[in-house]
Design a protein around this motif. Structure first.
Motif, short mmCIF file in Angstrom:
data_model
loop_
_atom_site.label_atom_id
_atom_site.label_comp_id
_atom_site.label_asym_id
_atom_site.label_seq_id
_atom_site.Cartn_x
_atom_site.Cartn_y
_atom_site.Cartn_z
N ALA A 146 0.86 -1.18 0.00
CA ALA A 146 0.00 0.00 0.00
C ALA A 146 0.90 1.23 0.00
CB ALA A 146 -0.91 0.00 1.23
N LEU A 147 0.61 2.16 -0.90
CA LEU A 147 1.38 3.40 -1.03
C LEU A 147 0.47 4.59 -0.77
CD1 LEU A 147 3.34 2.58 -4.33
CD2 LEU A 147 4.15 2.32 -1.98
N VAL A 148 0.96 5.54 0.00
CA VAL A 148 0.24 6.79 0.25
C VAL A 148 1.21 7.92 -0.02
CG1 VAL A 148 -1.03 8.17 1.92
CG2 VAL A 148 -1.17 5.68 2.01
N PHE A 149 0.84 8.82 -0.90
CA PHE A 149 1.73 9.89 -1.36
C PHE A 149 3.01 9.31 -1.96
CE2 PHE A 149 -0.52 11.94 2.32
CZ PHE A 149 -1.36 12.74 1.56
N GLY A 150 2.89 8.14 -2.57
CA GLY A 150 4.02 7.52 -3.23
C GLY A 150 5.00 6.80 -2.31
N LYS A 151 4.69 6.74 -1.01
CA LYS A 151 5.57 6.09 -0.05
C LYS A 151 4.84 4.96 0.65
CE LYS A 151 8.31 10.28 0.79
NZ LYS A 151 8.84 11.22 1.80
N PRO A 152 5.57 3.99 1.18
CA PRO A 152 4.90 2.87 1.86
C PRO A 152 4.01 3.37 3.00
CG PRO A 152 7.22 2.38 1.50
CD PRO A 152 7.04 3.81 1.13
N ALA A 153 2.82 2.75 3.11
CA ALA A 153 1.88 3.16 4.14
C ALA A 153 2.44 2.94 5.55
CB ALA A 153 0.57 2.39 3.98
N THR A 154 3.45 2.07 5.68
CA THR A 154 4.05 1.82 6.98
C THR A 154 4.95 2.97 7.44
OG1 THR A 154 5.76 0.56 5.81
CG2 THR A 154 3.96 -0.69 6.81
N ASP A 155 5.24 3.93 6.54
CA ASP A 155 6.02 5.11 6.89
C ASP A 155 5.10 6.09 7.62
OD1 ASP A 155 7.54 7.40 7.09
OD2 ASP A 155 8.24 7.37 5.02
N VAL A 156 5.18 6.13 8.93
CA VAL A 156 4.23 6.91 9.73
C VAL A 156 4.37 8.42 9.51
CG1 VAL A 156 4.00 5.14 11.49
CG2 VAL A 156 5.76 6.90 11.73
N ARG A 157 5.48 8.88 8.93
CA ARG A 157 5.65 10.32 8.71
C ARG A 157 4.59 10.89 7.79
NH1 ARG A 157 11.81 10.20 6.88
NH2 ARG A 157 10.92 8.39 5.80
N LYS A 158 4.05 10.05 6.92
CA LYS A 158 3.04 10.53 5.97
C LYS A 158 1.73 10.87 6.67
CE LYS A 158 0.37 6.56 5.71
NZ LYS A 158 0.81 5.85 6.91
N ASN A 159 1.55 10.39 7.93
CA ASN A 159 0.30 10.65 8.63
C ASN A 159 0.13 12.11 9.01
OD1 ASN A 159 -0.34 7.98 8.37
ND2 ASN A 159 0.09 7.42 10.50
N GLU A 160 1.20 12.90 8.96
CA GLU A 160 1.08 14.33 9.20
C GLU A 160 0.24 15.00 8.12
OE1 GLU A 160 4.96 15.97 9.47
OE2 GLU A 160 5.49 14.91 11.32
N ARG A 161 0.11 14.35 6.98
CA ARG A 161 -0.65 14.91 5.86
C ARG A 161 -2.03 14.28 5.72
NH1 ARG A 161 3.61 13.89 1.11
NH2 ARG A 161 2.09 15.09 -0.13
N ILE A 162 -2.43 13.51 6.73
CA ILE A 162 -3.69 12.77 6.70
C ILE A 162 -4.57 13.18 7.86
CG2 ILE A 162 -4.76 10.47 6.84
CD1 ILE A 162 -2.28 9.32 5.56
N GLY A 163 -5.87 13.28 7.62
CA GLY A 163 -6.86 13.43 8.67
C GLY A 163 -7.72 12.19 8.71
N TYR A 164 -8.02 11.68 9.90
CA TYR A 164 -8.74 10.41 10.01
C TYR A 164 -9.87 10.51 11.01
CZ TYR A 164 -9.56 5.46 11.18
OH TYR A 164 -10.14 4.23 11.42
N LEU A 165 -11.07 10.13 10.57
CA LEU A 165 -12.22 10.03 11.46
C LEU A 165 -12.62 8.55 11.54
CD1 LEU A 165 -14.58 11.26 13.10
CD2 LEU A 165 -15.85 11.39 10.94
N PRO A 166 -12.34 7.87 12.66
CA PRO A 166 -12.72 6.46 12.79
C PRO A 166 -14.23 6.32 12.95
CG PRO A 166 -11.81 7.25 14.85
CD PRO A 166 -11.67 8.38 13.86
N GLU A 167 -14.70 5.08 12.82
CA GLU A 167 -16.14 4.83 12.96
C GLU A 167 -16.62 5.20 14.36
OE1 GLU A 167 -19.42 1.24 12.23
OE2 GLU A 167 -17.27 0.89 11.91
N GLU A 168 -15.81 4.94 15.36
CA GLU A 168 -16.10 5.35 16.73
C GLU A 168 -15.00 6.30 17.18
OE1 GLU A 168 -18.70 4.75 18.55
OE2 GLU A 168 -19.69 3.31 17.21
N SER A 169 -15.35 7.55 17.44
CA SER A 169 -14.36 8.55 17.85
C SER A 169 -13.98 8.33 19.31
CB SER A 169 -14.92 9.96 17.67
OG SER A 169 -15.20 10.22 16.31
N TYR A 170 -12.68 8.25 19.56
CA TYR A 170 -12.18 8.08 20.92
C TYR A 170 -11.65 9.43 21.40
CZ TYR A 170 -12.57 3.19 19.61
OH TYR A 170 -13.05 1.98 19.17
N LEU A 171 -12.52 10.18 22.05
CA LEU A 171 -12.19 11.53 22.48
C LEU A 171 -12.25 11.62 24.01
CD1 LEU A 171 -14.40 13.40 19.85
CD2 LEU A 171 -11.94 13.04 19.74
#
Length: 298
Positions: free
Chosen positions: A68-93
């Motif tokens: 899996a690639l995100v922004f052309g890099k492996p999805a396991t590279d957590v640095r790319k998460n700075e460019r992602i917003g995520y809303l899970p099915e159940e929000s843990y707030l």
């Protein structure tokens, strides 16, 4: 073709038990592409692999096979998460915080300056319609209000890719319409949105392209308008015709002084398409989509 923000190649995920034996094959050789600036929908019944796909893209799970690639890099590279917003099915707030404190907390996680956090917090609270409840603790929020602040949290870092799992869950019709309008506005801003939902009408309203999953396999892929068009039928709309003329075929419309309003292929609904694909998949479990789906050349 637009730049691909998300790509999966032969992506597979198997969950195993304590002894390493295969327990569930959640995803089977998924080939997918999400392009910059589009709203892409993941559809499927419970257990079809939608949430697993999202977690693989976020790097929260590791694939059993493929990549899996995100922004052309492996999805396991957590640095790319700075460019992602995520809303899970159940929000843990944190339920003892209010809306302002919640967004300020998540802004701190992204190392945002204090002035930027204050400005972004006010903007997002207004955007999701919580201005009148911004100082109430989240434990007093309804489920719909919780979804709203969860969406605001997903946007705090002004992400390029927004991943939404059941974004309209728990909202009333007005709130649902407002969230859908917000998703469309995000696309106008050049954002890429990947969402999953069981509310097929919502997906039909906002998505450019969709992928339908069943038992972890990709069953259909393409543009919503192309997938819903019934190619072997034609609908003709006319105005000003007498009852006798209505019984005539298209060739006599002008002779009866009618005006052709429109002519084209009728469309089905996303619900009908979805149920047909799921039923066909159950009857023929070996069927998998190959190549591009309808409308993929657009």
């Amino acid at each position: 073709m637009s730049e691909a923000v998300v790509e999966t190649r032969n992506l597979s995920k198997v969950y195993r038990d304590f002894w390493g034996r295969q327990k569930v094959r959640a995803l089977k050789a998924l080939d997918l592409e999400v392009r910059r600036g589009e709203i892409f929908g993941l559809l499927g019944p419970n257990g079809s692999g939608k949430t697993t796909t999202m977690k693989l893209l976020l790097g929260l799970l590791f694939p059993t096979g493929g990549e899996a690639l995100v922004f052309g890099k492996p999805a396991t590279d957590v640095r790319k998460n700075e460019r992602i917003g995520y809303l899970p099915e159940e929000s843990y707030l944190y339920r003892f915080l209010n809306a302002e404190e919640t967004l300020d907390f998540y802004g701190r996680l992204f190392d945002m300056p204090a002035a930027t956090r204050r400005e972004r917090t006010k903007q997002l609270i207004d955007m999701v319609g919580l201005s009148n409840a911004k100082r109430r603790p989240l434990r007093e929020y309804s489920k719909g209000m919780t979804r709203r602040i969860g969406l605001a949290q997903a946007l705090i870092n002004d992400p390029e890719l927004i991943m939404l799992d059941e974004p309209t869950s728990g909202l009333d019709p007005i709130g649902t319409r407002e969230i859908k309008d917000l998703i469309l506005k995000l696309r106008e801003q050049g954002k890429t949105v990947l969402l999953s939902s069981h509310l097929l009408a919502d997906v039909q309203d906002v998505c450019d392209r969709i992928a339908i999953l069943h038992h972890g396999e990709l069953k259909e892929l393409g543009r919503v308008d192309s997938l819903l068009t019934i190619g072997d039928e034609t609908v003709v709309r006319a105005a000003g015709l007498s009852d006798a003329a209505k019984r005539e075929i298209q060739a006599v419309i002008e002779r009866h002084h009618g005006s052709l309003v429109s002519m084209g292929n009728p469309t089905t609904t996303l619900e009908e398409l979805f149920l047909k694909i799921v039923h066909d998949s159950t009857a023929r479990p070996g069927r998998r989509i190959t190549g591009s789906g309808p409308g993929e050349s657009n």
